[in-house]
Write an enzyme that holds these catalytic residues in place. Structure first.
Site, PDB file in Angstrom:
ATOM      1  N   SER A 173      33.038  43.005  38.833  1.00  0.00           N
ATOM      2  CA  SER A 173      31.921  43.419  39.697  1.00  0.00           C
ATOM      3  C   SER A 173      30.742  43.927  38.868  1.00  0.00           C
ATOM      4  CB  SER A 173      32.370  44.542  40.635  1.00  0.00           C
ATOM      5  OG  SER A 173      33.438  44.128  41.452  1.00  0.00           O
TER       6      SER A 173
HETATM    7  N1  SAH Z   1      37.660  45.212  40.416  1.00  0.00           N
HETATM    8  C1  SAH Z   1      37.716  43.949  39.762  1.00  0.00           C
HETATM    9  C2  SAH Z   1      37.028  42.901  40.607  1.00  0.00           C
HETATM   10  C3  SAH Z   1      37.737  41.615  40.496  1.00  0.00           C
HETATM   11  S1  SAH Z   1      37.236  40.372  41.634  1.00  0.00           S
HETATM   12  C4  SAH Z   1      37.099  44.032  38.378  1.00  0.00           C
HETATM   13  O1  SAH Z   1      36.323  44.963  38.126  1.00  0.00           O
HETATM   14  O2  SAH Z   1      37.394  43.186  37.531  1.00  0.00           O
HETATM   15  C5  SAH Z   1      38.396  40.570  42.934  1.00  0.00           C
HETATM   16  C6  SAH Z   1      39.862  40.486  42.551  1.00  0.00           C
HETATM   17  O3  SAH Z   1      40.609  40.523  43.766  1.00  0.00           O
HETATM   18  C7  SAH Z   1      40.266  39.176  41.852  1.00  0.00           C
HETATM   19  O4  SAH Z   1      40.926  39.507  40.657  1.00  0.00           O
HETATM   20  C8  SAH Z   1      41.213  38.511  42.842  1.00  0.00           C
HETATM   21  O5  SAH Z   1      42.250  37.761  42.229  1.00  0.00           O
HETATM   22  C9  SAH Z   1      41.749  39.699  43.611  1.00  0.00           C
HETATM   23  N2  SAH Z   1      42.287  39.399  44.931  1.00  0.00           N
HETATM   24  C10 SAH Z   1      41.851  38.474  45.831  1.00  0.00           C
HETATM   25  N3  SAH Z   1      42.624  38.496  46.949  1.00  0.00           N
HETATM   26  C11 SAH Z   1      43.566  39.462  46.744  1.00  0.00           C
HETATM   27  C12 SAH Z   1      44.664  39.948  47.523  1.00  0.00           C
HETATM   28  N4  SAH Z   1      44.961  39.466  48.728  1.00  0.00           N
HETATM   29  N5  SAH Z   1      45.413  40.953  47.002  1.00  0.00           N
HETATM   30  C13 SAH Z   1      45.145  41.478  45.767  1.00  0.00           C
HETATM   31  N6  SAH Z   1      44.135  41.041  44.984  1.00  0.00           N
HETATM   32  C14 SAH Z   1      43.351  40.050  45.459  1.00  0.00           C
END
Ligand code: SAH
Length: 218
Positions: free
Chosen positions: A67
């Protein structure tokens, strides 16, 4: 390759980022101090080293993105964290937001559904000195065995607030969750008033990768 060395150059760039976040409206000094401590460059591939402290989102592999620092700051500020809080994070990704939460001194439970990212981040976080309760699973289910949570932060775009997460909120708990099915979502703040009553407010448009149902390696 990931460069974990935290040099004066990185520290300087991080200070500038903190000043930028302040200008963009982040007023919570604890959040700014946490962001000032976390080596964001160490969470990114070395190809992004020079840009790690720009207010940008970058690919972290497997089609996912880290993010924007301003989004991390905003979501973290909205959580109104107290040191005694038990926090559930959905979407660990590269672990940057997790590290910021840990620097705030709270207890973090975090779930990632993407197996490769889970494996990578499970190794990286302890190497950087961050210990968390880390689960490979589906954020739509939450962690019933560890509930209730004082705060829940969702870092992927949900079509609606998942029922399991609403159930796993303690009374008075806050959930920060971007909601929307299209390319843009609305940041929602949900406060649990009773087992059946929730107060919801909407705070601006954001762009997150979708929250996908069930676990998958792809
Ligand atoms: N906070 C993270 C943002 C990653 S993007 C950072 O700073 O890197 C969002 C993340 O949510 C991705 O890694 C994706 O694989 C995960 N995601 C998507 N659907 C999900 C679910 N149902 N349960 C857990 N994680 C999920």
């Amino acid at each position: 390759m990931i460069d974990r060395l935290d040099t004066f150059l990185h520290k300087g760039k991080r200070k500038n980022l903190v000043e930028l976040l302040r200008k963009k409206g982040c007023t919570d000094e604890n959040v700014l101090a946490a962001i000032n401590k976390v080596p964001r460059h160490a969470f990114l591939d070395s190809a992004f080293l020079n840009f790690a402290y720009d207010d940008e989102a970058f690919p972290i592999g497997e089609g996912q993105t880290i993010s924007h620092p301003s989004t991390v700051a905003f979501q973290t500020e909205l959580l109104k964290l107290k040191k005694t809080d038990k926090v559930l994070e959905i979407g660990t990704g590269c672990g940057y937001q997790t590290a910021v939460l840990l620097e705030m001194g709270v207890k973090v439970y975090t779930i990632e559904r993407q197996q490769k990212l889970y494996e990578k981040t499970r190794v990286l976080l302890p190497k950087l000195g961050y210990t968390t309760r880390f689960f490979y699973g589906d954020g739509y289910e939450g962690l019933p065995n560890h509930a209730p949570f004082d705060k829940i932060i969702v870092t992927a775009a949900a079509p609606y607030p998942p029922d399991a997460l609403l159930k796993q909120m303690a009374l008075g708990a806050i959930m920060i969750i971007p909601i929307g099915k299209g390319s843009e979502q609305i940041m929602n703040v949900i406060i649990k008033k009773s087992d059946t009553q929730f107060e919801r407010s909407e705070l601006g448009k954001y762009k997150f990768v979708p929250m996908v149902k069930s676990k998958s390696g792809y």
